[in-house]
Design an enzyme around this catalytic site. Structure first.
Site, short mmCIF file in Angstrom:
data_model
loop_
_atom_site.label_atom_id
_atom_site.label_comp_id
_atom_site.label_asym_id
_atom_site.label_seq_id
_atom_site.Cartn_x
_atom_site.Cartn_y
_atom_site.Cartn_z
N LEU A 1 3.21 -6.82 -28.79
CA LEU A 1 4.62 -6.53 -28.53
C LEU A 1 5.18 -5.62 -29.62
CD1 LEU A 1 7.28 -6.99 -26.99
CD2 LEU A 1 7.61 -9.09 -28.35
N ALA B 1 9.45 -0.91 -33.96
CA ALA B 1 10.08 -1.88 -33.05
C ALA B 1 9.56 -3.26 -33.38
CB ALA B 1 9.80 -1.53 -31.60
N GLY C 1 0.45 -26.20 -63.96
CA GLY C 1 -0.41 -25.04 -64.17
C GLY C 1 -1.59 -25.01 -63.21
N ILE D 1 -0.66 -6.86 -35.26
CA ILE D 1 -1.32 -7.60 -34.19
C ILE D 1 -2.36 -8.55 -34.78
CG2 ILE D 1 -2.61 -7.41 -32.04
CD1 ILE D 1 0.28 -6.21 -32.06
N SER E 1 11.87 -6.59 -34.85
CA SER E 1 12.87 -7.51 -34.32
C SER E 1 13.56 -6.95 -33.08
CB SER E 1 13.91 -7.82 -35.41
OG SER E 1 13.31 -8.49 -36.51
N GLU F 1 5.79 -2.97 -32.71
CA GLU F 1 5.35 -1.61 -33.00
C GLU F 1 5.83 -1.21 -34.38
OE1 GLU F 1 5.52 -0.13 -28.32
OE2 GLU F 1 6.62 0.99 -29.85
N PRO F 2 5.32 -0.11 -34.92
CA PRO F 2 5.75 0.30 -36.26
C PRO F 2 7.27 0.44 -36.40
CG PRO F 2 3.81 1.55 -35.64
CD PRO F 2 4.21 0.75 -34.42
N GLU G 1 6.69 -13.85 -35.13
CA GLU G 1 7.30 -14.25 -33.86
C GLU G 1 8.81 -14.45 -33.98
OE1 GLU G 1 5.11 -17.00 -31.43
OE2 GLU G 1 3.21 -16.37 -32.32
#
Length: 390
Positions: free
Chosen positions: A133, A138, A347, A165, A140, A135-136, A370
């Site tokens: 779903l 697109a 520590g 993905i 949110s 994209e670079p 998501e």
């Protein structure tokens, strides 16, 4: 030190079958997943053989119809399986959740012929899925995606790039959302694309702060041609299909988050009861006791919320608002609990010799995937006060 996960959670399971299922999952987790988790994550190794084992064990299609190879399990049970797997290793638990998300479109919106042709292999035939779903440009704002699918006779030709993905480059099939019409949500259609389709390629996996064993990569579609028989649902229905899948997927992320948090709490309790300072276990000191109590309370609250949302889903009632709430609360709780677990170990918690530093790094991504937790707040507010009036 190897991962130490007690997972002595008292489960409220509806049937003897479900109890047997959880027992099987715990056995697989302790024998096959936990012993290698830290080493494989450090090496960035994807455990494909574990997913083959889970498929053979009937655990990759639990919430789907047994007529197509699924497990006929309610979400109330399926999510508790995810929690157990994520507690053992998030790469596995989240991987099962993503695979289930990838099957959602076909299982819910495909034709009977499509389901008969593809679902048995997807649910129980050893295949692994990915969901395309984002994209670079697109993330949110998923309705602004630019990957295109153009009709060419009885085929579709897909061109564009998907980003972030999970299982990118190792998946056997991709559920892909692509633009087939005008800008906006109504111009998006869903497709089922084989992982070996000509013109499909994966970029080098992203270098991440956590979940290094789970490949996350851009997927490039360079004129990928698929038949119309691999279109899922109607043209223009893809965005509605995607939102439906994400409502269920958010519950999967919530369950995974509680698994990670439970693993961190188990380790913190073990350490606090064994580590001695000033002549007594550090668990005797009120400051630490209160931290552990708060951690346990956050986990129980998150578990109750995701199970409540799951029961709504199982009853066929609206659950989108509750899914957003569960994703928000559970992933924020996981971040807080894992951070506190590092503090309990002091520590040692900051070293890779103990699992809590890895759990803390892994918890962060769950607040992002998501739908970021800021997006979840927008979803919840929309249900309460209606859409933004601007």
């Amino acid at each position: 030190m190897p991962d130490h996960i007690t997972q002595s959670v008292e489960r409220q399971l509806p049937t003897d079958e479900a109890r047997d299922l959880l027992s099987l999952v715990r056995d697989i987790a302790q024998r096959e997943i936990v012993p290698q988790a830290a080493e494989q994550e450090d090496a960035g190794r994807f455990p494909r053989e574990l997913f083959a084992l889970l498929s053979e064990s009937g655990l990759l299609g639990l919430p789907y119809d047994s007529a197509f190879g699924g497990g006929d399990q309610p979400y109330e049970v399926y999510l508790q399986v995810l929690e157990e797997l994520a507690a053992a290793r998030l790469t596995v638990g989240l991987g099962v959740s993503v695979h289930s998300l990838s099957c959602h479109a076909l299982a819910g919106y495909g034709t009977k012929e499509q389901q008969n042709d593809h679902l048995p292999a997807m649910l129980g035939g050893g295949l692994l899925g990915a969901y395309c779903l984002s994209e670079p440009a697109a993330g949110s704002d998923a309705a602004s995606l630019r990957t295109k699918a153009v009709r060419d006779g009885d085929d579709w030709v897909i061109s564009g790039t998907k980003a972030w993905i999970t299982h990118g480059g190792v998946a056997d099939f991709y559920t892909v959302l692509a633009r087939t019409g005008p800008d906006g949500a109504r111009g998006i259609t869903a497709f089922l694309v084989p992982g070996d389709a000509e013109g499909l390629s994966a970029a080098a996996p992203e270098k991440k702060m956590g979940m290094k064993g789970s490949p996350t990569a851009q997927i490039n579609f360079d004129g990928v041609r698929i038949p119309d028989s691999r279109r899922i649902g109607d043209e223009g229905q893809g965005f509605a299909i995607a939102l439906s899948a994400l409502d269920s997927g958010r519950l999967g992320i919530a369950a995974c988050a509680i698994g990670v948090a439970q693993a961190a709490l188990d380790e913190a309790v073990r350490y606090a009861t064994e580590r001695r300072q000033f002549g007594r276990p550090i668990a005797d000191f009120q400051g630490l006791r209160f931290m552990l109590a708060d951690m346990a309370t956050q986990i129980e609250a998150g578990r109750a919320l995701y199970l409540s949302a799951a029961r709504l889903r199982d009853a066929g009632r609206p659950f989108a608002k509750q899914a957003a709430m569960a994703k928000l609360l559970c992933t924020d709780a996981a971040m807080k609990v894992t951070t506190d677990a590092v503090q309990v170990l002091g520590g040692y918690g900051y070293t890779a010799d103990f699992p809590v530093e890895r759990l803390m790094r892994e918890a962060k991504v769950l607040q992002i995937v998501e739908g970021t937790n800021q997006i979840q707040r927008m979803v919840i507010a929309r249900h309460l006060a209606g859409p933004d009036s601007r």
